[in-house]
Each structure stands twice: as C-alpha cells, then as structure tokens.
Design a protein around this motif. Structure first.
Motif, PDB file in Angstrom:
ATOM      1  N   LEU A  80       4.758   6.280   6.957  1.00 41.02           N
ATOM      2  CA  LEU A  80       5.667   6.947   6.028  1.00 41.02           C
ATOM      3  C   LEU A  80       5.361   6.447   4.623  1.00 41.02           C
ATOM      4  O   LEU A  80       4.953   5.300   4.456  1.00 41.02           O
ATOM      5  CB  LEU A  80       7.111   6.612   6.429  1.00 41.02           C
ATOM      6  CG  LEU A  80       7.397   6.607   7.934  1.00 41.02           C
ATOM      7  CD1 LEU A  80       8.788   6.086   8.219  1.00 41.02           C
ATOM      8  CD2 LEU A  80       7.198   7.988   8.523  1.00 41.02           C
ATOM      9  N   ARG A  81       5.566   7.264   3.609  1.00 42.86           N
ATOM     10  CA  ARG A  81       5.130   6.877   2.271  1.00 42.86           C
ATOM     11  C   ARG A  81       6.212   6.950   1.199  1.00 42.86           C
ATOM     12  O   ARG A  81       6.979   7.904   1.137  1.00 42.86           O
ATOM     13  CB  ARG A  81       3.980   7.762   1.822  1.00 42.86           C
ATOM     14  CG  ARG A  81       2.740   7.550   2.642  1.00 42.86           C
ATOM     15  CD  ARG A  81       1.490   7.941   1.900  1.00 42.86           C
ATOM     16  NE  ARG A  81       0.336   7.736   2.726  1.00 42.86           N
ATOM     17  CZ  ARG A  81      -0.317   6.582   2.827  1.00 42.86           C
ATOM     18  NH1 ARG A  81       0.069   5.548   2.138  1.00 42.86           N
ATOM     19  NH2 ARG A  81      -1.372   6.485   3.613  1.00 42.86           N
ATOM     20  N   HIS A  82       6.204   5.913   0.363  1.00 41.13           N
ATOM     21  CA  HIS A  82       6.906   5.912  -0.920  1.00 41.13           C
ATOM     22  C   HIS A  82       5.860   6.197  -1.994  1.00 41.13           C
ATOM     23  O   HIS A  82       4.671   6.331  -1.700  1.00 41.13           O
ATOM     24  CB  HIS A  82       7.524   4.527  -1.178  1.00 41.13           C
ATOM     25  CG  HIS A  82       8.890   4.338  -0.611  1.00 41.13           C
ATOM     26  ND1 HIS A  82      10.038   4.579  -1.324  1.00 41.13           N
ATOM     27  CD2 HIS A  82       9.294   3.902   0.603  1.00 41.13           C
ATOM     28  CE1 HIS A  82      11.087   4.302  -0.579  1.00 41.13           C
ATOM     29  NE2 HIS A  82      10.661   3.881   0.603  1.00 41.13           N
ATOM     30  N   ARG A  83       6.288   6.219  -3.251  1.00 42.02           N
ATOM     31  CA  ARG A  83       5.359   6.391  -4.369  1.00 42.02           C
ATOM     32  C   ARG A  83       4.798   5.057  -4.863  1.00 42.02           C
ATOM     33  O   ARG A  83       3.851   5.026  -5.636  1.00 42.02           O
ATOM     34  CB  ARG A  83       6.042   7.123  -5.524  1.00 42.02           C
ATOM     35  CG  ARG A  83       6.352   8.578  -5.232  1.00 42.02           C
ATOM     36  CD  ARG A  83       6.846   9.343  -6.457  1.00 42.02           C
ATOM     37  NE  ARG A  83       7.696   8.577  -7.346  1.00 42.02           N
ATOM     38  CZ  ARG A  83       9.020   8.539  -7.310  1.00 42.02           C
ATOM     39  NH1 ARG A  83       9.667   9.211  -6.388  1.00 42.02           N
ATOM     40  NH2 ARG A  83       9.691   7.824  -8.176  1.00 42.02           N
ATOM     41  N   SER A  84       5.417   3.947  -4.419  1.00 38.78           N
ATOM     42  CA  SER A  84       4.990   2.619  -4.873  1.00 38.78           C
ATOM     43  C   SER A  84       5.267   1.605  -3.762  1.00 38.78           C
ATOM     44  O   SER A  84       5.729   1.965  -2.678  1.00 38.78           O
ATOM     45  CB  SER A  84       5.742   2.257  -6.162  1.00 38.78           C
ATOM     46  OG  SER A  84       5.170   1.110  -6.751  1.00 38.78           O
ATOM     47  N   THR A  85       4.998   0.341  -4.042  1.00 27.86           N
ATOM     48  CA  THR A  85       5.158  -0.744  -3.078  1.00 27.86           C
ATOM     49  C   THR A  85       6.514  -0.705  -2.395  1.00 27.86           C
ATOM     50  O   THR A  85       7.540  -0.538  -3.043  1.00 27.86           O
ATOM     51  CB  THR A  85       4.990  -2.105  -3.798  1.00 27.86           C
ATOM     52  OG1 THR A  85       3.675  -2.177  -4.327  1.00 27.86           O
ATOM     53  CG2 THR A  85       5.228  -3.270  -2.867  1.00 27.86           C
ATOM     54  N   VAL A  86       6.513  -0.867  -1.084  1.00 22.25           N
ATOM     55  CA  VAL A  86       7.738  -0.969  -0.301  1.00 22.25           C
ATOM     56  C   VAL A  86       8.115  -2.442  -0.209  1.00 22.25           C
ATOM     57  O   VAL A  86       7.303  -3.269   0.211  1.00 22.25           O
ATOM     58  CB  VAL A  86       7.557  -0.362   1.105  1.00 22.25           C
ATOM     59  CG1 VAL A  86       8.819  -0.532   1.932  1.00 22.25           C
ATOM     60  CG2 VAL A  86       7.166   1.108   1.005  1.00 22.25           C
ATOM     61  N   LEU A  87       9.336  -2.769  -0.610  1.00 22.78           N
ATOM     62  CA  LEU A  87       9.777  -4.164  -0.649  1.00 22.78           C
ATOM     63  C   LEU A  87      10.663  -4.571   0.515  1.00 22.78           C
ATOM     64  O   LEU A  87      10.772  -5.758   0.826  1.00 22.78           O
ATOM     65  CB  LEU A  87      10.514  -4.438  -1.964  1.00 22.78           C
ATOM     66  CG  LEU A  87       9.673  -4.286  -3.228  1.00 22.78           C
ATOM     67  CD1 LEU A  87      10.544  -4.446  -4.466  1.00 22.78           C
ATOM     68  CD2 LEU A  87       8.544  -5.288  -3.228  1.00 22.78           C
ATOM     69  N   SER A  88      11.308  -3.607   1.169  1.00 19.42           N
ATOM     70  CA  SER A  88      12.246  -3.969   2.224  1.00 19.42           C
ATOM     71  C   SER A  88      12.384  -2.824   3.219  1.00 19.42           C
ATOM     72  O   SER A  88      12.360  -1.653   2.833  1.00 19.42           O
ATOM     73  CB  SER A  88      13.613  -4.291   1.611  1.00 19.42           C
ATOM     74  OG  SER A  88      14.515  -4.739   2.578  1.00 19.42           O
ATOM     75  N   VAL A  89      12.517  -3.183   4.506  1.00 19.23           N
ATOM     76  CA  VAL A  89      12.782  -2.204   5.569  1.00 19.23           C
ATOM     77  C   VAL A  89      13.881  -2.745   6.475  1.00 19.23           C
ATOM     78  O   VAL A  89      14.022  -3.959   6.642  1.00 19.23           O
ATOM     79  CB  VAL A  89      11.521  -1.880   6.404  1.00 19.23           C
ATOM     80  CG1 VAL A  89      10.482  -1.152   5.580  1.00 19.23           C
ATOM     81  CG2 VAL A  89      10.937  -3.132   7.033  1.00 19.23           C
ATOM     82  N   ASP A 132       0.825  -1.214   0.000  1.00 14.28           N
ATOM     83  CA  ASP A 132       0.000   0.000   0.000  1.00 14.28           C
ATOM     84  C   ASP A 132       0.863   1.269   0.000  1.00 14.28           C
ATOM     85  O   ASP A 132       0.368   2.351   0.266  1.00 14.28           O
ATOM     86  CB  ASP A 132      -0.981   0.002   1.170  1.00 14.28           C
ATOM     87  CG  ASP A 132      -0.319   0.105   2.538  1.00 14.28           C
ATOM     88  OD1 ASP A 132       0.928   0.212   2.617  1.00 14.28           O
ATOM     89  OD2 ASP A 132      -1.050   0.062   3.547  1.00 14.28           O
ATOM     90  N   THR A 133       2.149   1.141  -0.291  1.00 14.31           N
ATOM     91  CA  THR A 133       3.168   2.200  -0.416  1.00 14.31           C
ATOM     92  C   THR A 133       3.687   2.712   0.925  1.00 14.31           C
ATOM     93  O   THR A 133       4.438   3.676   0.955  1.00 14.31           O
ATOM     94  CB  THR A 133       2.718   3.410  -1.271  1.00 14.31           C
ATOM     95  OG1 THR A 133       1.807   4.227  -0.528  1.00 14.31           O
ATOM     96  CG2 THR A 133       2.101   2.973  -2.588  1.00 14.31           C
ATOM     97  N   THR A 134       3.316   2.069   2.033  1.00  8.20           N
ATOM     98  CA  THR A 134       3.690   2.619   3.329  1.00  8.20           C
ATOM     99  C   THR A 134       4.778   1.825   4.042  1.00  8.20           C
ATOM    100  O   THR A 134       4.943   0.632   3.842  1.00  8.20           O
ATOM    101  CB  THR A 134       2.484   2.686   4.283  1.00  8.20           C
ATOM    102  OG1 THR A 134       2.029   1.370   4.582  1.00  8.20           O
ATOM    103  CG2 THR A 134       1.356   3.522   3.706  1.00  8.20           C
TER     104      THR A 134
END
Length: 101
Positions: free
Chosen positions: A49-58, A29-31
């Motif tokens: 927190l937001r990216h513009r697209s899917t977050v794959l790793s933290v 959901d980009t978060t």
C-alpha cells in the motif's frame, strides 16, 4: 536464533502484529506492507500500500479488519486489511503524522 526473513527494501520505521499473526510494516520507501507467514515459517508480502512519502507509523484495528498508517505526507490512511483498499485519507495535519494507534 537465526533471522528467518528480511521484509522491506527501505528503512523500516514501524511494525505491528495483528491478533491473527499477520504483520504490517511501514517504511521510508513510502509503503505499508502486509505480511503473512506460510507453512514453512517464511513471511510473504500479501499487499503493498502506498503513501506519497515516508510512512512513520502503522497500527491494526482491534478486530484486525483495518490498518491505520501515518506519514510524512501529513495524512493518516485507513486501509482494508483484506483487500488493501484505502477506505479513508484523513487530512488536516500541518506536519508529519508520527504515531497512530
């Protein structure tokens, strides 16, 4: 045991624990969400927190002060884990960022 909490609304793609027991999660959901456990054992969302697209790793920094996140939007973002402010956006990748450490 029984499930204690359901954390994200989207599909979770990555989770990471900090040394002090906080949890970060990345989602389609980009978060990136930062979670902490209250005195009853329930997790609450401290920051979204937001990216513009899917977050794959933290991943957390060793001192727990920053979180790195990688995304399908071809960026790595460095976040202040207390304020949630984006400290830096690393660009230059020509494809999705699948892992940060």
């Amino acid at each position: 045991g029984d499930c204690q909490s359901t954390l994200n609304s989207g599909r979770v793609t990555s989770v990471a624990w900090s040394k002090d027991g906080k949890l970060s999660s990345g989602s389609d959901d980009t978060t990136v969400k930062i979670w902490s456990e209250d005195s009853t054992g329930t997790f609450k969302c401290d920051s979204t927190l937001r990216h513009r697209s899917t977050v794959l790793s933290v991943a957390w920094s060793p001192d727990g002060k920053q979180i790195a996140s990688g995304s399908v939007d071809e960026t790595i973002k460095i976040w202040d884990s207390q304020s949630g402010d984006c400290k830096s956006t690393l660009t230059g990748h020509s494809n999705r960022v699948t892992s940060v450490a």
